[in-house]
Design an enzyme around this catalytic site. Structure first.
Site, short mmCIF file in Angstrom:
data_model
loop_
_atom_site.label_atom_id
_atom_site.label_comp_id
_atom_site.label_asym_id
_atom_site.label_seq_id
_atom_site.Cartn_x
_atom_site.Cartn_y
_atom_site.Cartn_z
N TYR A 1 60.20 110.18 -23.41
CA TYR A 1 60.59 109.72 -21.73
C TYR A 1 61.09 108.13 -22.33
CZ TYR A 1 60.10 108.49 -17.12
OH TYR A 1 59.74 107.29 -16.01
N LYS B 1 65.25 107.82 -20.70
CA LYS B 1 65.39 106.75 -19.40
C LYS B 1 66.00 106.28 -20.12
CE LYS B 1 63.89 107.93 -15.75
NZ LYS B 1 64.28 107.92 -14.37
#
Length: 330
Positions: free
Chosen positions: A142, A146
Site C-alpha cells: 500500500y 501510494k
C-alpha cells in the site's frame, strides 16, 4: 459560482465527505465509485453518481472527466495486506490512466489523495514537513504504490494541468471503512500489545477536516502546484490513551500488555512469512507496518500546511473516533 468536480472513491468515508463539502461550497459534482450502495445518499446531495471501476480496462475515463474543471482522485485500494499486483493495478495504473484522461479532456486541476503511510518507519518522526523524505523502502505494498502514484501525480504538473497531493493522517468519521474496523478489532481482543509502553503519538483526523483541506488545496492549487501537503487533526495522543478510550466506548475492557519492541519485530516477521508461505489472504495479527504505526510516533508540521493553503483543523479526531464507534457523530 462553483466549479465542476469529478470525485473518485466517492462511496468511501472521505469520498462521501468530499461530495457533501463540495456541494455545500456550490460545486457541481460527478461522483464515482464501485459500489452503488451509497448512490441514493450521493444523489440526495445533488451530485451525479456514476458507478465505475477505474481499474477496469473497459472503463471510459475520458467520459468521466469530460466537462470537469477539477479531478479529486480519492479512489484507492486502502489495506495493509494483499496481493502486490492488486495494489499496483488500482493505486498506480488507474491513477496514471486518470491523469492522462484529465490532460486529454482539458481539465485544469488534479488533486491526488495520497497517504502518510509513505513515512511509516521504525523510528519516531515528529513534525514531518511535506518535503521530508519518505521511508525507504516503504513498509508494505500500500505505502509503496501510494508513493509511486503520488510521484506520478506531482510529475504531471504543468501549465495546463495543475496537480497536487494531499496526505491526510488517520481519517476517522461515521463512514470510516478502514481505520475504525481495524482499531475496533484490536480493542475487542482480550489483550492489546503496547509496544514501547504505548507512548507513540498518533494524530487522528476528523473526516470533515480532511475534506476541508482537500477542497482548500483544490481552490488554492496555484500555491501548491507540483507539491504535496500534509494534513492531520493536529492533536497528537499516545496510542495507549487512544486504545483505552476506544475500548471503553465499545464497552470492552482488554488488558494493555507491554511488549518489548524487539519481540514485536520478530513476531511480525514470523507472522508475515507464514502468511506468505500459506497464501493467507487476511492480514496477520501483527505486521511490520502495523508495528511501525503502533510503536513509533508520526506527527505533521501543520504550520507549513496553514501557510500553504490556510488549513487549520476544527474538530477533535479522538472525539470523532469515539462517536463513530458508538454509531454517531461528534
Amino acid at each position: 459560482m462553483g466549479r465542476r468536480l469529478l470525485i473518485t472513491g466517492a462511496t468511501g468515508g472521505l469520498g462521501l465527505a468530499l461530495v457533501a463539502a463540495a456541494r455545500a461550497r456550490g460545486d457541481a459534482v460527478v461522483a464515482t465509485g464501485r459500489s452503488v450502495a451509497a448512490q441514493g445518499r450521493i444523489e440526495g446531495l445533488g451530485a451525479h453518481f456514476v458507478a465505475a471501476d477505474l481499474a477496469e480496462p473497459g472503463t471510459d475515463l475520458r467520459a468521466l472527466v469530460r466537462g470537469c474543471d477539477s479531478v479529486i482522485h480519492a479512489a484507492a485500494l486502502s489495506a495493509s495486506w494483499g496481493p502486490p499486483e492488486a495494489f499496483k493495478r488500482i493505486n498506480v495504473t488507474a491513477t496514471a490512466a486518470l491523469l492522462e484522461a484529465a490532460r486529454a479532456e482539458g481539465c485544469d486541476r488534479f488533486v491526488f489523495i495520497s497517504s502518510p503511510s509513505i513515512f511509516a518507519s521504525f523510528r519516531d518522526r515528529i513534525g514531518i514537513r511535506a518535503g521530508d523524505a519518505p521511508a525507504r523502502p516503504p513498509l508494505n505494498a500500500y505505502a509503496r504504490t501510494k508513493l509511486a502514484a503520488e510521484t506520478l501525480a506531482l510529475a504531471a504538473n504543468s501549465a495546463a494541468l495543475a496537480t497536487t497531493a494531499i496526505r491526510p493522517r488517520a481519517i476517522v468519521g461515521p463512514d470510516d471503512q478502514v481505520l475504525l474496523p481495524r482499531l475496533a478489532d484490536l480493542a475487542g481482543r482480550r489483550w492489546i500489545p503496547m509496544l514501547r509502553r504505548g507512548e507513540a503519538l498518533i494524530e487522528l483526523t476528523d473526516v470533515r477536516d480532511a475534506a476541508d483541506a482537500v477542497l482548500l488545496a483544490e481552490d488554492r492549487i496555484d500555491r501548491v502546484a507540483g507539491q504535496a501537503v500534509n494534513v492531520s487533526g493536529g492533536r497528537p495522543r499516545p496510542v495507549r490513551e487512544v486504545a483505552a478510550a476506544l475500548a471503553a466506548a465499545l464497552g470492552r475492557n482488554p488488558r494493555l500488555i507491554d511488549l518489548p519492541v524487539g519481540v514485536g519485530h520478530g513476531l511480525a516477521g514470523v507472522l508475515e512469512t507464514l502468511a506468505r508461505l500459506t497464501g493467507r489472504k487476511t492480514e496477520p495479527r501483527l505486521t511490520r507496518y502495523s508495528l511501525a504505526t503502533l510503536a513509533y510516533s508520526q506527527t505533521f508540521d501543520l504550520e507549513e500546511t496553514a501557510a500553504l493553503i490556510g488549513y487549520r483543523p476544527r474538530y477533535d479526531g479522538l472525539a470523532a473516533l469515539l462517536a463513530a464507534a458508538r454509531g454517531g457523530r461528534a
